[in-house]
Scaffold this active site. Structure first.
Site, PDB file in Angstrom:
ATOM      1  N   ASP A  37      25.450  54.730  35.965  1.00 48.63           N
ATOM      2  CA  ASP A  37      25.948  53.497  36.573  1.00 48.63           C
ATOM      3  C   ASP A  37      24.774  52.745  37.201  1.00 48.63           C
ATOM      4  O   ASP A  37      23.903  53.336  37.847  1.00 48.63           O
ATOM      5  CB  ASP A  37      27.001  53.819  37.639  1.00 48.63           C
ATOM      6  CG  ASP A  37      27.814  52.598  38.039  1.00 48.63           C
ATOM      7  OD1 ASP A  37      29.013  52.563  37.732  1.00 48.63           O
ATOM      8  OD2 ASP A  37      27.234  51.676  38.669  1.00 48.63           O
ATOM      9  N   ILE A  38      24.770  51.448  37.009  1.00 51.60           N
ATOM     10  CA  ILE A  38      23.661  50.625  37.497  1.00 51.60           C
ATOM     11  C   ILE A  38      23.647  50.514  39.028  1.00 51.60           C
ATOM     12  O   ILE A  38      22.602  50.253  39.628  1.00 51.60           O
ATOM     13  CB  ILE A  38      23.717  49.233  36.818  1.00 51.60           C
ATOM     14  CG1 ILE A  38      22.356  48.587  36.751  1.00 51.60           C
ATOM     15  CG2 ILE A  38      24.757  48.337  37.445  1.00 51.60           C
ATOM     16  CD1 ILE A  38      22.301  47.378  35.825  1.00 51.60           C
ATOM     17  N   ASN A  95      39.266  53.357  37.203  1.00 50.78           N
ATOM     18  CA  ASN A  95      39.984  52.228  37.797  1.00 50.78           C
ATOM     19  C   ASN A  95      40.772  51.523  36.704  1.00 50.78           C
ATOM     20  O   ASN A  95      40.244  51.266  35.617  1.00 50.78           O
ATOM     21  CB  ASN A  95      38.998  51.256  38.448  1.00 50.78           C
ATOM     22  CG  ASN A  95      38.312  51.868  39.652  1.00 50.78           C
ATOM     23  OD1 ASN A  95      38.953  52.509  40.481  1.00 50.78           O
ATOM     24  ND2 ASN A  95      37.005  51.695  39.749  1.00 50.78           N
ATOM     25  N   GLU A 103      36.394  46.366  37.223  1.00 53.45           N
ATOM     26  CA  GLU A 103      35.486  45.229  36.980  1.00 53.45           C
ATOM     27  C   GLU A 103      35.264  45.002  35.491  1.00 53.45           C
ATOM     28  O   GLU A 103      35.117  43.861  35.061  1.00 53.45           O
ATOM     29  CB  GLU A 103      34.114  45.502  37.617  1.00 53.45           C
ATOM     30  CG  GLU A 103      34.098  45.494  39.125  1.00 53.45           C
ATOM     31  CD  GLU A 103      32.752  45.988  39.670  1.00 53.45           C
ATOM     32  OE1 GLU A 103      31.750  45.989  38.924  1.00 53.45           O
ATOM     33  OE2 GLU A 103      32.738  46.403  40.835  1.00 53.45           O
ATOM     34  N   VAL A 104      35.144  46.097  34.747  1.00 52.77           N
ATOM     35  CA  VAL A 104      34.776  45.978  33.330  1.00 52.77           C
ATOM     36  C   VAL A 104      35.977  46.398  32.476  1.00 52.77           C
ATOM     37  O   VAL A 104      36.411  47.559  32.533  1.00 52.77           O
ATOM     38  CB  VAL A 104      33.546  46.854  32.994  1.00 52.77           C
ATOM     39  CG1 VAL A 104      33.163  46.675  31.537  1.00 52.77           C
ATOM     40  CG2 VAL A 104      32.376  46.502  33.906  1.00 52.77           C
ATOM     41  N   HIS A 108      36.722  53.313  30.814  1.00 51.06           N
ATOM     42  CA  HIS A 108      35.607  54.190  31.191  1.00 51.06           C
ATOM     43  C   HIS A 108      36.034  55.110  32.317  1.00 51.06           C
ATOM     44  O   HIS A 108      36.895  54.781  33.120  1.00 51.06           O
ATOM     45  CB  HIS A 108      34.384  53.372  31.616  1.00 51.06           C
ATOM     46  CG  HIS A 108      34.655  52.403  32.713  1.00 51.06           C
ATOM     47  ND1 HIS A 108      35.253  51.184  32.504  1.00 51.06           N
ATOM     48  CD2 HIS A 108      34.414  52.473  34.048  1.00 51.06           C
ATOM     49  CE1 HIS A 108      35.362  50.538  33.646  1.00 51.06           C
ATOM     50  NE2 HIS A 108      34.876  51.303  34.613  1.00 51.06           N
ATOM     51  N   MET A 109      35.380  56.269  32.363  1.00 54.29           N
ATOM     52  CA  MET A 109      35.531  57.185  33.475  1.00 54.29           C
ATOM     53  C   MET A 109      34.245  57.172  34.275  1.00 54.29           C
ATOM     54  O   MET A 109      33.143  57.094  33.716  1.00 54.29           O
ATOM     55  CB  MET A 109      35.743  58.625  32.974  1.00 54.29           C
ATOM     56  CG  MET A 109      36.950  58.863  32.090  1.00 54.29           C
ATOM     57  SD  MET A 109      38.529  58.804  32.948  1.00 54.29           S
ATOM     58  CE  MET A 109      38.295  60.022  34.230  1.00 54.29           C
ATOM     59  N   HIS A 110      34.403  57.252  35.590  1.00 46.86           N
ATOM     60  CA  HIS A 110      33.258  57.460  36.486  1.00 46.86           C
ATOM     61  C   HIS A 110      33.119  58.958  36.729  1.00 46.86           C
ATOM     62  O   HIS A 110      34.122  59.672  36.833  1.00 46.86           O
ATOM     63  CB  HIS A 110      33.506  56.799  37.843  1.00 46.86           C
ATOM     64  CG  HIS A 110      33.585  55.311  37.817  1.00 46.86           C
ATOM     65  ND1 HIS A 110      32.577  54.501  38.278  1.00 46.86           N
ATOM     66  CD2 HIS A 110      34.562  54.472  37.391  1.00 46.86           C
ATOM     67  CE1 HIS A 110      32.930  53.233  38.148  1.00 46.86           C
ATOM     68  NE2 HIS A 110      34.134  53.179  37.614  1.00 46.86           N
TER      69      HIS A 110
HETATM   70  P1  AMP Z   1      34.937  49.553  37.338  1.00 46.93           P
HETATM   71  O1  AMP Z   1      35.115  48.833  38.633  1.00 46.93           O
HETATM   72  O2  AMP Z   1      35.671  50.850  37.307  1.00 46.93           O
HETATM   73  O3  AMP Z   1      35.264  48.662  36.165  1.00 46.93           O
HETATM   74  O4  AMP Z   1      33.423  49.969  37.254  1.00 46.93           O
HETATM   75  C1  AMP Z   1      32.451  49.298  36.527  1.00 46.93           C
HETATM   76  C2  AMP Z   1      31.135  49.965  36.827  1.00 46.93           C
HETATM   77  O5  AMP Z   1      30.195  49.528  35.882  1.00 46.93           O
HETATM   78  C3  AMP Z   1      30.577  49.640  38.212  1.00 46.93           C
HETATM   79  O6  AMP Z   1      30.400  50.854  38.934  1.00 46.93           O
HETATM   80  C4  AMP Z   1      29.240  48.953  37.905  1.00 46.93           C
HETATM   81  O7  AMP Z   1      28.237  49.299  38.816  1.00 46.93           O
HETATM   82  C5  AMP Z   1      28.934  49.453  36.510  1.00 46.93           C
HETATM   83  N1  AMP Z   1      28.103  48.571  35.702  1.00 46.93           N
HETATM   84  C6  AMP Z   1      28.222  47.237  35.527  1.00 46.93           C
HETATM   85  N2  AMP Z   1      27.286  46.784  34.688  1.00 46.93           N
HETATM   86  C7  AMP Z   1      26.562  47.864  34.308  1.00 46.93           C
HETATM   87  C8  AMP Z   1      25.432  48.059  33.440  1.00 46.93           C
HETATM   88  N3  AMP Z   1      24.856  47.033  32.796  1.00 46.93           N
HETATM   89  N4  AMP Z   1      24.938  49.307  33.293  1.00 46.93           N
HETATM   90  C9  AMP Z   1      25.500  50.350  33.953  1.00 46.93           C
HETATM   91  N5  AMP Z   1      26.564  50.237  34.770  1.00 46.93           N
HETATM   92  C10 AMP Z   1      27.080  49.003  34.950  1.00 46.93           C
END
Ligand code: AMP
Length: 119
Positions: A37-38, A95, A103-104, A108-110
């Site tokens: 994660d960035i 999420n 956000e994305v 995806h799993m964290h």
């Molecule tokens: P979510 O809120 O579960 O959708 O999490 C999205 C995650 O993606 C966040 O923790 C961001 O920090 C991460 N993220 C966004 N852009 C990038 C990227 N280019 N490379 C790696 N992680 C990213």
């Protein structure tokens, strides 16, 4: 149509899947791509995204093949093993939608670990 039912290719993980933007890759197979994660929220913060185009956990679990679902979750376990957190412990979560602050819009799993995590 609910927002989650329509996959939007204009998202950052789609671009990472297509190698249009870089990521620090941890693991890849037919079902998953994992990278750091960035904006890490713990000492170890990895993401695992599906190779298939699914908006979230609901879309993935409802619409992916059993092979994809099993393959993806086995890949998440592989990531934990590679990162060396399997014995010390870790947290996985996803999420889903706006109330969770997703956000994305690509499933995806964290994976958090590498230290004592807050409850
Ligand atoms: P979510 O809120 O579960 O959708 O999490 C999205 C995650 O993606 C966040 O923790 C961001 O920090 C991460 N993220 C966004 N852009 C990038 C990227 N280019 N490379 C790696 N992680 C990213």
């Amino acid at each position: 149509m609910a927002w989650r039912e329509m996959y939007n290719k204009n998202n950052v993980f789609y671009k990472i899947l297509r190698s249009e933007i870089p990521a620090e890759v941890i693991y890849e197979d037919d079902f998953a791509l994992s990278f750091y994660d960035i904006h890490p929220r713990s000492r170890v913060h990895a993401l695992a995204i599906t190779k298939g185009l699914y908006t979230d956990f609901g879309d993935f679990t409802a619409n992916a093949s059993p092979q994809e679902v099993v393959g993806f979750f086995k890949a998440v376990l592989q990531v934990a093993n590679i990162l060396g957190v399997s014995l010390t412990g870790y947290r996985i979560f996803s999420n889903i939608g706006s109330d969770a602050g997703q956000e994305v819009p690509h499933f995806h799993m964290h994976l958090l670990g590498g230290e004592k995590l807050s409850p």
